[in-house]
Design a protein around this motif. Structure first.
Motif, short mmCIF file in Angstrom:
data_model
loop_
_atom_site.label_atom_id
_atom_site.label_comp_id
_atom_site.label_asym_id
_atom_site.label_seq_id
_atom_site.Cartn_x
_atom_site.Cartn_y
_atom_site.Cartn_z
N ALA A 159 -2.47 -10.25 8.77
CA ALA A 159 -1.34 -9.39 8.41
C ALA A 159 -1.71 -7.91 8.59
CB ALA A 159 -0.90 -9.66 6.97
N VAL A 160 -2.97 -7.56 8.31
CA VAL A 160 -3.42 -6.18 8.55
C VAL A 160 -3.31 -5.87 10.05
CG1 VAL A 160 -5.39 -4.59 8.51
CG2 VAL A 160 -4.93 -6.04 6.53
N ALA A 161 -3.70 -6.82 10.89
CA ALA A 161 -3.61 -6.62 12.34
C ALA A 161 -2.15 -6.42 12.76
CB ALA A 161 -4.23 -7.80 13.07
N ASP A 185 -1.26 -3.01 11.74
CA ASP A 185 -1.90 -2.06 12.66
C ASP A 185 -0.99 -1.81 13.86
OD1 ASP A 185 -4.28 -1.46 11.33
OD2 ASP A 185 -5.40 -3.08 12.30
N GLU A 186 -0.41 -2.88 14.39
CA GLU A 186 0.48 -2.75 15.56
C GLU A 186 1.77 -2.03 15.18
OE1 GLU A 186 1.17 -6.44 17.61
OE2 GLU A 186 -0.96 -7.00 17.45
N ILE A 187 2.35 -2.40 14.06
CA ILE A 187 3.62 -1.81 13.64
C ILE A 187 3.46 -0.32 13.34
CG2 ILE A 187 5.31 -1.77 11.74
CD1 ILE A 187 5.01 -4.84 11.63
N GLN A 188 2.38 0.05 12.66
CA GLN A 188 2.20 1.42 12.21
C GLN A 188 1.28 2.25 13.10
OE1 GLN A 188 1.12 0.62 7.82
NE2 GLN A 188 2.29 2.53 7.83
N PRO A 229 -8.69 2.78 5.34
CA PRO A 229 -8.75 4.02 4.56
C PRO A 229 -7.38 4.66 4.36
CG PRO A 229 -10.47 3.98 6.21
CD PRO A 229 -9.57 2.81 6.50
N SER A 230 -7.28 5.37 3.27
CA SER A 230 -6.06 6.07 2.93
C SER A 230 -5.89 7.28 3.85
CB SER A 230 -6.12 6.55 1.48
OG SER A 230 -4.97 7.28 1.17
N ALA A 231 -4.71 7.41 4.41
CA ALA A 231 -4.36 8.60 5.19
C ALA A 231 -3.22 9.28 4.46
CB ALA A 231 -3.92 8.20 6.60
N SER A 232 -3.24 10.58 4.42
CA SER A 232 -2.25 11.30 3.62
C SER A 232 -0.83 11.16 4.17
CB SER A 232 -2.62 12.77 3.54
OG SER A 232 -2.62 13.34 4.84
N ASP A 233 -0.70 10.70 5.41
CA ASP A 233 0.62 10.70 6.01
C ASP A 233 1.34 9.35 5.98
OD1 ASP A 233 -1.08 9.46 7.80
OD2 ASP A 233 -0.09 10.28 9.56
N ARG A 234 0.76 8.34 5.35
CA ARG A 234 1.45 7.05 5.39
C ARG A 234 1.04 6.11 4.26
NH1 ARG A 234 -0.73 4.74 10.88
NH2 ARG A 234 -1.15 6.91 11.17
N LEU A 235 1.99 5.22 3.97
CA LEU A 235 1.75 4.07 3.11
C LEU A 235 2.15 2.85 3.94
CD1 LEU A 235 3.29 5.46 -0.20
CD2 LEU A 235 0.87 5.04 0.25
N VAL A 236 1.91 1.66 3.42
CA VAL A 236 2.28 0.44 4.13
C VAL A 236 3.77 0.20 3.88
CG1 VAL A 236 1.87 -2.03 4.34
CG2 VAL A 236 -0.04 -0.50 3.82
N PRO A 237 4.59 0.07 4.93
CA PRO A 237 6.02 -0.18 4.71
C PRO A 237 6.25 -1.59 4.16
CG PRO A 237 5.51 -0.22 7.05
CD PRO A 237 4.24 0.16 6.34
N PRO A 243 8.27 -4.71 6.57
CA PRO A 243 7.46 -5.41 7.58
C PRO A 243 6.27 -6.15 6.96
CG PRO A 243 7.87 -3.14 8.26
CD PRO A 243 8.38 -3.30 6.86
N LEU A 244 5.70 -5.60 5.88
CA LEU A 244 4.60 -6.29 5.21
C LEU A 244 5.09 -7.61 4.63
CD1 LEU A 244 1.74 -6.51 4.04
CD2 LEU A 244 2.55 -5.16 2.09
N ARG A 245 6.21 -7.57 3.95
CA ARG A 245 6.79 -8.78 3.35
C ARG A 245 7.02 -9.85 4.41
NH1 ARG A 245 9.25 -9.99 -1.29
NH2 ARG A 245 10.78 -11.64 -1.22
N GLU A 246 7.57 -9.45 5.56
CA GLU A 246 7.83 -10.40 6.64
C GLU A 246 6.53 -10.97 7.21
OE1 GLU A 246 10.18 -7.97 9.25
OE2 GLU A 246 11.96 -8.10 7.93
N ALA A 247 5.53 -10.12 7.39
CA ALA A 247 4.24 -10.59 7.92
C ALA A 247 3.59 -11.57 6.95
CB ALA A 247 3.31 -9.40 8.19
N LEU A 248 3.66 -11.29 5.67
CA LEU A 248 3.06 -12.18 4.67
C LEU A 248 3.79 -13.52 4.61
CD1 LEU A 248 2.38 -9.60 1.81
CD2 LEU A 248 0.71 -10.55 3.44
N ALA A 249 5.12 -13.49 4.75
CA ALA A 249 5.89 -14.74 4.73
C ALA A 249 5.54 -15.60 5.95
CB ALA A 249 7.38 -14.44 4.71
#
Length: 180
Positions: free
Chosen positions: A72-74, A77-80, A143-151, A154-160
């Motif tokens: 799901a992280v991968a 990575d593609e989405i963001q 790592p945390s970047a100041s310009d983004r969080l995980v949406p 798309p995360l919910r869909e990837a996990l499902a």
């Protein structure tokens, strides 16, 4: 030329002054902001720091950190073009995905994830902690970047789709003393 105030401007200003509280005392929401800022400065100063979820910072989605969650992280990575911040806790085998604030209030029950916001807290590792620690514990998997969080969507869909196991629900039930 002199500036003139609208008839209600004086009353509005007085209302704001009254709401600010006594001199030298922080406004209630400013005290919360100051506490959060001190916590985040601790993270930047390479200290392990506990911060409250919700508010204007972030909520977290909790999943296992197994192979499916790594997949799901991968996907993220593609989405963001580089996944937003994810903490892995090697002690518990969990991922903590930092998602936009308010996500917990909109999150519907999910078979493979739990979303938490206020009043819960999370321990953030130092920003320099980007590799698994020698001792079990948290580190920045992404790592945390100041310009983004995980949406969240798309995360919910990837996990499902990827179904990371084991689900985190049993771990939370154990911590809260809930039995089936």
């Amino acid at each position: 030329m002199t500036a003139t105030m609208a008839p209600n401007a004086g009353a509005m200003m007085q209302t704001l002054v009254d709401a600010a509280g006594a001199p030298g005392e922080p406004v209630a929401d400013m005290a919360d902001l100051a506490e959060r800022l001190r916590s985040l400065l601790g993270v930047a100063a390479n200290q392990v720091t506990r911060v409250g979820l919700g508010g204007n910072l972030f909520d977290v989605v909790v999943t296992s950190s197994g192979a499916q969650a790594r997949a799901a992280v991968a996907v993220m990575d593609e989405i963001q073009n580089g996944c937003g911040p994810v903490i892995e806790d090697t002690r518990d085998g969990l991922f903590y995905w930092l998602v936009p604030p308010g996500t917990a209030g909109r999150w519907q029950p999910h078979m493979y994830a739990v979303c938490l916001g206020a009043p819960h807290k999370i321990t953030l590792p130092p920003l320099t902690s980007a590799r698994p620690p020698c001792e079990p514990g948290p580190y920045w998997f992404r790592p945390s970047a100041s310009d983004r969080l995980v949406p969240a969507t798309p995360l919910r869909e990837a996990l499902a789709r990827l179904r990371p196991e084991p689900t985190p629900h049993a771990a939370f039930a154990d911590r809260l003393g809930v039995t089936p």
